[in-house]
Every structure is written in C-alpha cells, then in structure tokens.
Design an enzyme around this catalytic site. Structure first.
Site, PDB file in Angstrom:
ATOM      1  CB  THR A  30      -0.913   0.085   1.248  1.00 53.41           C
ATOM      2  OG1 THR A  30      -0.117   0.385   2.414  1.00 53.41           O
ATOM      3  CG2 THR A  30      -1.697  -1.193   1.479  1.00 53.41           C
ATOM      4  N   GLY A  66       7.191   7.725  -5.886  1.00 52.30           N
ATOM      5  CA  GLY A  66       8.174   6.666  -6.099  1.00 52.30           C
ATOM      6  C   GLY A  66       8.351   5.705  -4.942  1.00 52.30           C
ATOM      7  CG  LEU A  67       6.837   6.679  -1.099  1.00 46.78           C
ATOM      8  CD1 LEU A  67       5.774   6.968  -0.046  1.00 46.78           C
ATOM      9  CD2 LEU A  67       8.237   6.818  -0.494  1.00 46.78           C
ATOM     10  CG  LEU A  68       4.763   0.029  -5.577  1.00 49.44           C
ATOM     11  CD1 LEU A  68       4.880  -1.018  -4.475  1.00 49.44           C
ATOM     12  CD2 LEU A  68       3.412  -0.071  -6.270  1.00 49.44           C
ATOM     13  CB  SER A  69       9.440   2.691  -7.843  1.00 51.98           C
ATOM     14  OG  SER A  69       8.389   2.851  -8.774  1.00 51.98           O
ATOM     15  CE1 TYR A  99       2.495  -4.318  -7.335  1.00 47.40           C
ATOM     16  CE2 TYR A  99       0.194  -4.457  -7.961  1.00 47.40           C
ATOM     17  CZ  TYR A  99       1.156  -4.207  -7.006  1.00 47.40           C
ATOM     18  OH  TYR A  99       0.792  -3.852  -5.742  1.00 47.40           O
ATOM     19  CG  PHE A 115      -0.358 -14.652  -2.146  1.00 44.93           C
ATOM     20  CD1 PHE A 115       0.704 -13.788  -2.359  1.00 44.93           C
ATOM     21  CD2 PHE A 115      -0.813 -15.416  -3.217  1.00 44.93           C
ATOM     22  CE1 PHE A 115       1.331 -13.711  -3.601  1.00 44.93           C
ATOM     23  CE2 PHE A 115      -0.187 -15.357  -4.457  1.00 44.93           C
ATOM     24  CZ  PHE A 115       0.883 -14.504  -4.654  1.00 44.93           C
ATOM     25  NE  ARG A 150       0.059   8.652 -10.122  1.00 44.42           N
ATOM     26  CZ  ARG A 150      -0.588   7.529  -9.831  1.00 44.42           C
ATOM     27  NH1 ARG A 150      -0.087   6.705  -8.921  1.00 44.42           N
ATOM     28  NH2 ARG A 150      -1.720   7.210 -10.434  1.00 44.42           N
TER      29      ARG A 150
END
Length: 414
Positions: free
Chosen positions: A84, A93-96, A124, A414, A91
């Site tokens: 999350t 870049g945290l997920l990246s 993804y 999962f 926007r």
C-alpha cells in the site's frame, strides 16, 4: 523532511498495520490481538515501510513461497503482499523503491521468480510482472441444473462426510500437497494458513468469521481425495426457502472427487443457488451438470502475476509440450533477469543457457512471466505487439512448446 524507506521493526508494527488498513480502505484502528497475530506471521526482515515525519505511509511485505510449474516440479518464489501507499503520498516513487529493494534481495537469495495478486492492472507491469493465471467464479441455479434432489451419494462407491475443523487440519495439508504436485500455478500452504482457515488462529482484522461446513470425499478405497468448504445463508420468501450456499474452497485430486462434492452441495435441501470460489477458467464445473447453462460466470479475472528473476532456472524447471529450441532475448529494465538465452527442450528435460546466437524472439520480462505457466498465447502476444518475432516461425514454435493442456490455477489470495 525526506521520505525514508526501510525494513521495519517490532516497534513499527502498529503504525505499519494502520497504514496498511488505510491503503486498503479499511477502518484504521489496530488492536493488540491483531498486532500479535500479524507479528507471528510476518518475517520482519522482509517487511518494509515508507516513513514521513515519523509516520508510516507505505507498506510492503514478502514471504517464501513454492509454486508448481508445468510438469509438477516447484520453484522458490518471492510472494509479495500487503502493498500500500497512503493517498497522501502517492506518485512519489515509494512503491518503486520498496519493490526494487525486495526484488533485488529475492534475486540475491536465489528465488527463481516473484509473484503477487494485483489489485489493479496498470501498476505491476512496469516492475516486470505479467498476468500468468486467471480465475473464474460461477453461480449455479440449482433448479435448472438437472440433478435429482433424491441424490443419495457418489455413484462410484465413495462417500461424502461432513467433518469438523480438526479433521480438516489432519487431512487438508496432505490433500493440498497432492493437488500441488499435479496442478501448475498452485502455491504451497503453511501450517499457519490452515490454522487461519479453520479458525484455530483468528484472521487479522476479521471480526465476522463464522465456522463453515466442511465435507470430505473418500474414494471407494477410503482415501481422502476431496475437501469442500462452504457456508449458507438463510433467506425465505414466505414459506419458500431461497438459500445460497457459498463455496469458500474446493480441493479435488480426481474427477470423481470433484463431481461428488459438487453433486453433494447441489443436493442440500433448501439450497436454491450455489456460488463457487475462485476456480480455474477451464474448471469442470459447468459440464459436470446435466444442464451446463444452469451455471453462469459471475467473475472472470486475471489473478496471479508472475515476474521471472532467474530465467535459466525457470525454463529448466518446467516441461514442454513438444521438443524444440528457441533463442529468447529478454529485456529487463532493472537488470535482474534480462539477457539472451538458448532454450533446448525435449520430453526428457530442458536446458537454458546464455548465448550469443541471434535472437528468434524478443520480449520483456513481463511477457515471459505471462507465457511461463502455459496460459498465455505467444501468437496473441505477438499480435498485440508485446513480443517480437526475429526469425520466421519462432512465435508458432513458442506457442507449441509453452502452452499447456490445462490452464494454470492459483486458488489462494495472498
């Protein structure tokens, strides 16, 4: 103040869970019981958080997973979950950053692939994942199914027994492993998974869990070959029952077991409608019925996404429908699994080695992820412009080699 991405510790867990609830639009409250349950199932060395001004604003977790590949072998995968980013910090870049950290660690550990269930399609693909297995849910109108309500048990001499959770804990894990040995796409289930599924451990954040019904199918020889888990509501129209039975899980290692469990459920008094769990798109269900039109699709969706991390290990682990060879040029913007590889396969096995031969097919690592479990069509991906044919006939050859007779299936979220 800068945004920090790091591995979390015990003291971070309450704030991390709150951030995860926020990202999934759940009530943000966190109880002591939930913290304890989640902590027992979380490897903190593989859990990341994004922090701003001391507050968790992003979550990410991975865990060890085994996934069955075509032919029955299994490979080690990096299962990714609990991803999350809070709406205040999108926007940036945290997920990246969290994804790259995790995938590089997985590659260093020797994981052959990474997997996840995507909540949204557009996210993804840019990280090298491709949709690799789909699921279908069915709704069956019992009155139209054509089954005799006087059904008195399996015609093959086996039997169906209603059992309790203790029996499921005894028989379920071994039954699932038998399924996993024969069906590609199926992932392993830990002891903790079974304890959560049977209520032996409370499901984190789920206050509405009620005990379901469990039915075991035993073959004429007494072997447990199937397990059905379901619940039923209670709806009446005057003096007419209009109850729906909802299937939460079905494991069957033989067609006889699958048929017996569906026929059992469809014969339960007062049940007028049955909804399935996540089934494979080529499941037997509709054609098990005398009138297949009694079943209609209520959901069909991509489900398991697959990201190669070690191309030679993956391509050598699976089997192939026919002998052949391919030179694959695999592009990976993160440099984790890219390169040019010679795949040589026959019924006895396969080898995959780096090569300098001219490429016959060029594709991104996500395209290879979609093709790997045998569900996606190389011909279709080529028509969509997602793989390039560098040598005439290579797409057709890939189609013949990689596709599988049955579609892959992952029954577990999962």
């Amino acid at each position: 103040m800068s945004l920090e991405v790091r591995t979390i510790g015990d003291s971070d867990l309450p704030d991390w869970i709150r951030a995860m609830h926020t990202g999934f639009l759940r009530p943000p409250s966190v109880t002591k019981e939930e913290i304890e349950v989640r902590r027992a199932g979380t490897d903190l060395e593989r859990a990341q958080g994004a922090f701003h001004a001391g507050r968790c604003v992003g979550t990410f977790r991975s865990f060890a997973q085994r996934i069955t590949v075509p032919g029955g072998a299994s490979v080690t995968a990096d299962g990714i979950s609990n991803v999350t980013v809070s709406p205040t910090h999108r926007r940036r870049g945290l997920l990246s950053r969290m994804m790259e950290r995790d995938l590089r660690a997985a590659r260093e550990r020797g994981d052959a692939a990474a997997t996840l269930v995507a909540s949204e399609w557009p996210i993804y693909g840019r990280y090298g994942f491709g949709p690799a297995a789909w699921v279908t849910e069915w709704e069956v109108e019992v009155a139209r199914a054509g089954l005799d309500k006087r059904y008195a048990g399996p015609a093959d001499g086996g039997r169906v027994d209603l059992v309790d959770a203790a029996a499921v804990l005894r028989h379920g894990p071994g039954l699932h492993e038998r399924l996993r040995a024969t069906r590609h796409g199926v992932i392993d289930r830990s002891e903790r998974w079974w304890r959560l599924a049977t209520g032996d451990i409370p499901v984190p954040g789920n206050t509405s869990w009620t005990e379901p019904y469990y039915a075991l199918y035993r073959s004429p020889g007494g072997t447990v070959d199937g397990l059905l888990t379901y619940t039923a509501d209670e709806v009446w129209d005057g003096m007419r029952p209009l109850n729906t039975a909802a299937v939460h899980g079905l494991i069957a290692v033989s067609p006889e077991a699958e048929r017996a469990l569906w026929y059992f459920l469809l014969s339960v008094d007062w049940v007028t409608k049955v909804t399935s769990c996540y089934l494979a798109p080529d499941d037997l269900l509709p054609h098990l019925l005398p009138d297949p039109r009694a079943a209609k699709v209520i959901l069909q969706s991509d489900f398991l996404w697959f990201r190669p991390l070690d191309v030679p290990a993956l391509l050598e682990a699976r089997t192939y429908a026919c002998p052949g060879s391919l030179v694959l040029d695999v592009g990976d913007p993160w440099g984790l699994a890219g390169g040019r590889f010679l795949l040589e396969a026959d019924p006895q096995g396969a080898s995959c080695t780096p090569t300098k031969r001219p490429a016959e097919l060029s594709l991104g690592v996500g395209g290879l992820g979609s093709l790997y479990l045998g569900d996606e069509s190389a011909v279709r991906l080529a028509a969509l412009g997602r793989i390039g044919e560098e040598r005439a006939g290579a797409v057709r050859r890939a189609e013949l080699m990689l596709r599988t007779a049955r579609r892959p299936w992952c029954p577990d979220l999962f």
